[in-house]
Design an enzyme around this catalytic site. Structure first.
Site, PDB file in Angstrom:
ATOM      1  N   ILE A  11       0.825  -1.221   0.000  1.00 55.05           N
ATOM      2  CA  ILE A  11       0.000   0.000   0.000  1.00 55.05           C
ATOM      3  C   ILE A  11       0.858   1.269   0.000  1.00 55.05           C
ATOM      4  O   ILE A  11       0.424   2.320  -0.465  1.00 55.05           O
ATOM      5  CB  ILE A  11      -0.982  -0.013   1.200  1.00 55.05           C
ATOM      6  CG1 ILE A  11      -2.157   0.935   0.963  1.00 55.05           C
ATOM      7  CG2 ILE A  11      -0.275   0.301   2.524  1.00 55.05           C
ATOM      8  CD1 ILE A  11      -3.300   0.760   1.946  1.00 55.05           C
ATOM      9  N   ASN A  24      -2.363   1.271  15.776  1.00 52.79           N
ATOM     10  CA  ASN A  24      -2.849   0.892  17.111  1.00 52.79           C
ATOM     11  C   ASN A  24      -3.139   2.183  17.857  1.00 52.79           C
ATOM     12  O   ASN A  24      -2.780   3.275  17.401  1.00 52.79           O
ATOM     13  CB  ASN A  24      -1.837   0.006  17.849  1.00 52.79           C
ATOM     14  CG  ASN A  24      -0.517   0.713  18.045  1.00 52.79           C
ATOM     15  OD1 ASN A  24      -0.456   1.739  18.728  1.00 52.79           O
ATOM     16  ND2 ASN A  24       0.529   0.205  17.431  1.00 52.79           N
ATOM     17  N   GLY A  32       3.776  -4.604  10.720  1.00 53.33           N
ATOM     18  CA  GLY A  32       2.820  -4.736   9.617  1.00 53.33           C
ATOM     19  C   GLY A  32       2.753  -3.509   8.729  1.00 53.33           C
ATOM     20  O   GLY A  32       3.763  -2.855   8.439  1.00 53.33           O
ATOM     21  N   VAL A  33       1.547  -3.183   8.332  1.00 57.56           N
ATOM     22  CA  VAL A  33       1.351  -2.074   7.405  1.00 57.56           C
ATOM     23  C   VAL A  33       1.709  -0.736   8.090  1.00 57.56           C
ATOM     24  O   VAL A  33       2.225   0.185   7.445  1.00 57.56           O
ATOM     25  CB  VAL A  33      -0.085  -2.116   6.834  1.00 57.56           C
ATOM     26  CG1 VAL A  33      -1.128  -1.713   7.817  1.00 57.56           C
ATOM     27  CG2 VAL A  33      -0.207  -1.303   5.580  1.00 57.56           C
ATOM     28  N   ASP A  34       1.480  -0.660   9.379  1.00 58.40           N
ATOM     29  CA  ASP A  34       1.815   0.540  10.163  1.00 58.40           C
ATOM     30  C   ASP A  34       3.319   0.821  10.069  1.00 58.40           C
ATOM     31  O   ASP A  34       3.751   1.950   9.757  1.00 58.40           O
ATOM     32  CB  ASP A  34       1.399   0.263  11.622  1.00 58.40           C
ATOM     33  CG  ASP A  34       1.338   1.497  12.493  1.00 58.40           C
ATOM     34  OD1 ASP A  34       1.525   2.604  11.967  1.00 58.40           O
ATOM     35  OD2 ASP A  34       1.111   1.343  13.711  1.00 58.40           O
ATOM     36  N   SER A 122      -7.062  -5.199  10.496  1.00 56.66           N
ATOM     37  CA  SER A 122      -7.186  -6.236  11.559  1.00 56.66           C
ATOM     38  C   SER A 122      -6.844  -7.658  11.117  1.00 56.66           C
ATOM     39  O   SER A 122      -6.954  -8.578  11.926  1.00 56.66           O
ATOM     40  CB  SER A 122      -8.597  -6.255  12.193  1.00 56.66           C
ATOM     41  OG  SER A 122      -8.801  -5.125  13.007  1.00 56.66           O
ATOM     42  N   THR A 123      -6.436  -7.860   9.869  1.00 57.19           N
ATOM     43  CA  THR A 123      -6.227  -9.251   9.415  1.00 57.19           C
ATOM     44  C   THR A 123      -4.799  -9.752   9.610  1.00 57.19           C
ATOM     45  O   THR A 123      -4.483 -10.878   9.216  1.00 57.19           O
ATOM     46  CB  THR A 123      -6.589  -9.420   7.921  1.00 57.19           C
ATOM     47  OG1 THR A 123      -5.721  -8.582   7.140  1.00 57.19           O
ATOM     48  CG2 THR A 123      -8.030  -9.066   7.652  1.00 57.19           C
ATOM     49  N   GLY A 124      -3.941  -8.929  10.206  1.00 55.72           N
ATOM     50  CA  GLY A 124      -2.553  -9.361  10.440  1.00 55.72           C
ATOM     51  C   GLY A 124      -2.347  -9.677  11.912  1.00 55.72           C
ATOM     52  O   GLY A 124      -2.866 -10.665  12.437  1.00 55.72           O
ATOM     53  N   TYR A 126      -3.716  -8.505  14.367  1.00 54.97           N
ATOM     54  CA  TYR A 126      -4.979  -8.576  15.110  1.00 54.97           C
ATOM     55  C   TYR A 126      -5.833  -9.800  14.749  1.00 54.97           C
ATOM     56  O   TYR A 126      -6.946  -9.950  15.269  1.00 54.97           O
ATOM     57  CB  TYR A 126      -5.771  -7.278  14.963  1.00 54.97           C
ATOM     58  CG  TYR A 126      -5.195  -6.101  15.744  1.00 54.97           C
ATOM     59  CD1 TYR A 126      -4.119  -6.265  16.630  1.00 54.97           C
ATOM     60  CD2 TYR A 126      -5.716  -4.817  15.611  1.00 54.97           C
ATOM     61  CE1 TYR A 126      -3.593  -5.190  17.335  1.00 54.97           C
ATOM     62  CE2 TYR A 126      -5.194  -3.736  16.323  1.00 54.97           C
ATOM     63  CZ  TYR A 126      -4.132  -3.927  17.180  1.00 54.97           C
ATOM     64  OH  TYR A 126      -3.617  -2.850  17.877  1.00 54.97           O
TER      65      TYR A 126
END
Ligand code: AR6
Length: 171
Positions: A11, A24, A32-34, A122-124, A126
């Site tokens: 992304i 978060n 992750g993406v963050d 939320s799919t990683g 989380y």
């Protein structure tokens, strides 16, 4: 009418008005993406996140809400940070996950953003099951009253891409 596009990839490489971050509540970054967004976007994003914490979100950004910062060096005008719920097998938190999409689009509307890229929130870390997350994401976007013209779901791997494609009846 909002068009939904599916893209497979990273992304942080997308060129859009706003990139949504699966953050978060601390707003201080993570994995992750963050992590990828802060790494590629540079320190300006974290600077603004720190200011938001100091001014408005001392207790953290609540789950299901969204807030925007600069996109730093990303090819976007804004990053919209939202906090997805951690998956629970005992409690139905789907309304909170839908809220992430709805609230992000509301913030995008406030900013005048017309193209918005979302990861599969939320799919990683989380742990939300991809199929259920895809259903909630697509329904939330379909039901949103928004001036956003294009929502781009940017899925990191084949499995996530295929799951979203099936949810949209494109496979
Ligand atoms: N581009 C697109 N999707 C990605 C990318 C990327 N560069 N990197 C990972 N994904 P996650 P969460 C996918 O864990 O579950 C962070 O530490 C990934 O494969 O990033 O909402 C935050 O700070 C998955 O499908 O977010 C929070 O603490 C999806 O993005 C926590 O993780 C979401 O995975 C949030 O967990």
């Amino acid at each position: 009418m909002t068009t939904i596009r599916l893209v497979q990839g990273d992304i942080t490489r997308e060129s859009v008005d706003a990139i949504v971050n699966a953050a978060n509540s601390s707003l201080l970054g993570g994995g992750g993406v963050d992590g990828a967004i802060h790494r590629r976007g540079g320190p300006a994003i974290l600077d603004e996140c720190r200011k938001l914490r100091a001014s408005q979100y001392g207790k953290g950004l609540p789950t299901g809400q969204a807030v925007a910062t600069t996109a730093g060096e990303l090819d976007a005008r804004y990053v919209i940070h939202t906090v997805g719920p951690v998956w629970s097998s005992t409690e139905d938190r789907s309304e909170l996950l839908a809220s992430c999409y709805r609230e992000s689009l509301r913030v995008a509307d406030e900013l005048g953003a017309r193209t918005v890229a979302f990861p599969a929130i939320s799919t990683g870390v989380y742990r939300w099951p991809m199929q259920d997350a895809a259903r909630i994401a697509v329904e939330a976007v379909h039901n949103a009253r928004t001036a956003v013209e294009e929502v781009r779901f940017v899925l990191f791997d084949d499995q996530a891409y295929d799951t979203f494609a099936r949810q949209l009846g494109r496979q």
